[in-house]
Design a protein around this motif. Structure first.
Motif, PDB file in Angstrom:
ATOM      1  N   THR A  91       2.185  -0.025  -6.464  1.00  0.00           N
ATOM      2  CA  THR A  91       0.603   0.112  -5.990  1.00  0.00           C
ATOM      3  C   THR A  91       0.566   0.530  -4.557  1.00  0.00           C
ATOM      4  OG1 THR A  91      -0.085  -1.683  -7.436  1.00  0.00           O
ATOM      5  CG2 THR A  91      -1.558  -1.241  -5.777  1.00  0.00           C
ATOM      6  N   ARG A  92       1.309  -0.103  -3.551  1.00  0.00           N
ATOM      7  CA  ARG A  92       1.388   0.223  -2.259  1.00  0.00           C
ATOM      8  C   ARG A  92       1.823   1.663  -2.062  1.00  0.00           C
ATOM      9  NH1 ARG A  92       3.874  -4.850  -1.821  1.00  0.00           N
ATOM     10  NH2 ARG A  92       5.836  -3.695  -1.462  1.00  0.00           N
TER      11      ARG A  92
ATOM     12  N   GLN B  10       5.212  -4.296  -9.374  1.00  0.00           N
ATOM     13  CA  GLN B  10       4.066  -3.730  -9.419  1.00  0.00           C
ATOM     14  C   GLN B  10       3.404  -3.614  -8.079  1.00  0.00           C
ATOM     15  OE1 GLN B  10       2.856  -6.119 -13.311  1.00  0.00           O
ATOM     16  NE2 GLN B  10       1.115  -4.945 -12.590  1.00  0.00           N
ATOM     17  N   ALA B  11       3.488  -4.551  -7.111  1.00  0.00           N
ATOM     18  CA  ALA B  11       2.958  -4.549  -6.044  1.00  0.00           C
ATOM     19  C   ALA B  11       3.553  -3.104  -5.035  1.00  0.00           C
ATOM     20  CB  ALA B  11       3.106  -5.771  -5.249  1.00  0.00           C
TER      21      ALA B  11
ATOM     22  N   THR C 220      -5.374   3.126  -5.874  1.00  0.00           N
ATOM     23  CA  THR C 220      -4.643   1.893  -6.627  1.00  0.00           C
ATOM     24  C   THR C 220      -4.721   2.526  -8.206  1.00  0.00           C
ATOM     25  OG1 THR C 220      -6.871   0.693  -6.975  1.00  0.00           O
ATOM     26  CG2 THR C 220      -5.785   0.330  -4.985  1.00  0.00           C
TER      27      THR C 220
ATOM     28  N   LYS D 279      -5.479   0.826 -10.701  1.00  0.00           N
ATOM     29  CA  LYS D 279      -6.650   0.482 -11.355  1.00  0.00           C
ATOM     30  C   LYS D 279      -7.760   1.464 -11.418  1.00  0.00           C
ATOM     31  CE  LYS D 279      -9.906  -3.234 -12.166  1.00  0.00           C
ATOM     32  NZ  LYS D 279     -10.441  -4.579 -11.843  1.00  0.00           N
TER      33      LYS D 279
ATOM     34  N   GLN E 143      -0.936   4.094  -3.438  1.00  0.00           N
ATOM     35  CA  GLN E 143      -2.132   4.109  -2.542  1.00  0.00           C
ATOM     36  C   GLN E 143      -1.658   4.797  -1.207  1.00  0.00           C
ATOM     37  OE1 GLN E 143      -3.776   0.149  -1.720  1.00  0.00           O
ATOM     38  NE2 GLN E 143      -5.889   0.958  -1.371  1.00  0.00           N
TER      39      GLN E 143
END
Length: 190
Positions: free
Chosen positions: A164-165, A160-161, A174, A176, A168
């Motif tokens: 997300t990166r 997930q990270a 992000t 969220k 972005q």
């Protein structure tokens, strides 16, 4: 380029840009470079204001079907040519999309020749095309109401990270904040 009120701007692939001012409602439509089998002509490599009729039509989109119709109308106005058939076929092969080297091997091309073809067909290097395809895979999973972890896995992200990166990096948001309440729709291109 600063757009006058009521004017839309076409921002070609690979252009670093910022949309603002912050807090103002804006509409962004990202058109997959494989859409309708066309690509942006390299002569259209700078941001430019769209015609009054395309700008007005964009402003009046109220649902996903109207957005698809607008995208088809927009794409029909772009000069373009068919995508290299070898590349088009390989883009459907998930195994080949792991990285540019895997794609080059799948096509039996040198990395340099692959870069030339992808740059000519999509206006970006292979790594950027593959990142875009990862984001599309994750968006498609999100459209099916998958969890963020499932969407990341469907896009081929490590976790997930990583997703997300990348989100972005590409869109400045992000998951969220940027994807809450967002209608995500990915059309099949076949």
């Amino acid at each position: 380029i600063i757009a006058p009120k009521g004017k839309a701007i076409h921002i070609p692939a690979g252009q670093t840009h910022s949309i603002g001012p912050e807090g103002r409602l804006t509409r962004s439509i990202y058109i997959d470079p494989r859409f309708s089998g066309i690509r942006n002509d390299q002569q259209c490599n700078q941001p430019a204001c769209l015609s009054d009729d395309l700008s007005a039509a964009l402003e009046h989109i109220s649902d996903i079907n109207q957005a698809r119709d607008w995208a088809k109308r927009f794409a029909g106005r772009l000069p373009g040519s068919a995508i290299d058939s070898r590349l088009q076929k390989a883009l459907g092969n998930v195994r080949a999309l792991a990285n540019p080297a895997a794609l080059a091997r799948e096509l039996a091309l040198s990395p340099t020749r692959l870069r030339e073809i992808v740059k000519a067909d999509f206006g970006v290097p292979p790594s950027k095309l593959l990142q875009w395809l990862q984001l599309l895979g994750a968006a498609k999973a999100m459209e099916a109401s998958s969890s963020l972890a499932d969407a990341a896995a469907a896009g081929g992200f490590a976790d997930q990270a990583h997703f997300t990166r990348r989100l972005q990096q590409w869109f400045g948001v992000t998951p969220k904040i940027g994807l809450s309440g967002l209608e995500v729709s990915v059309d099949d291109l076949s």
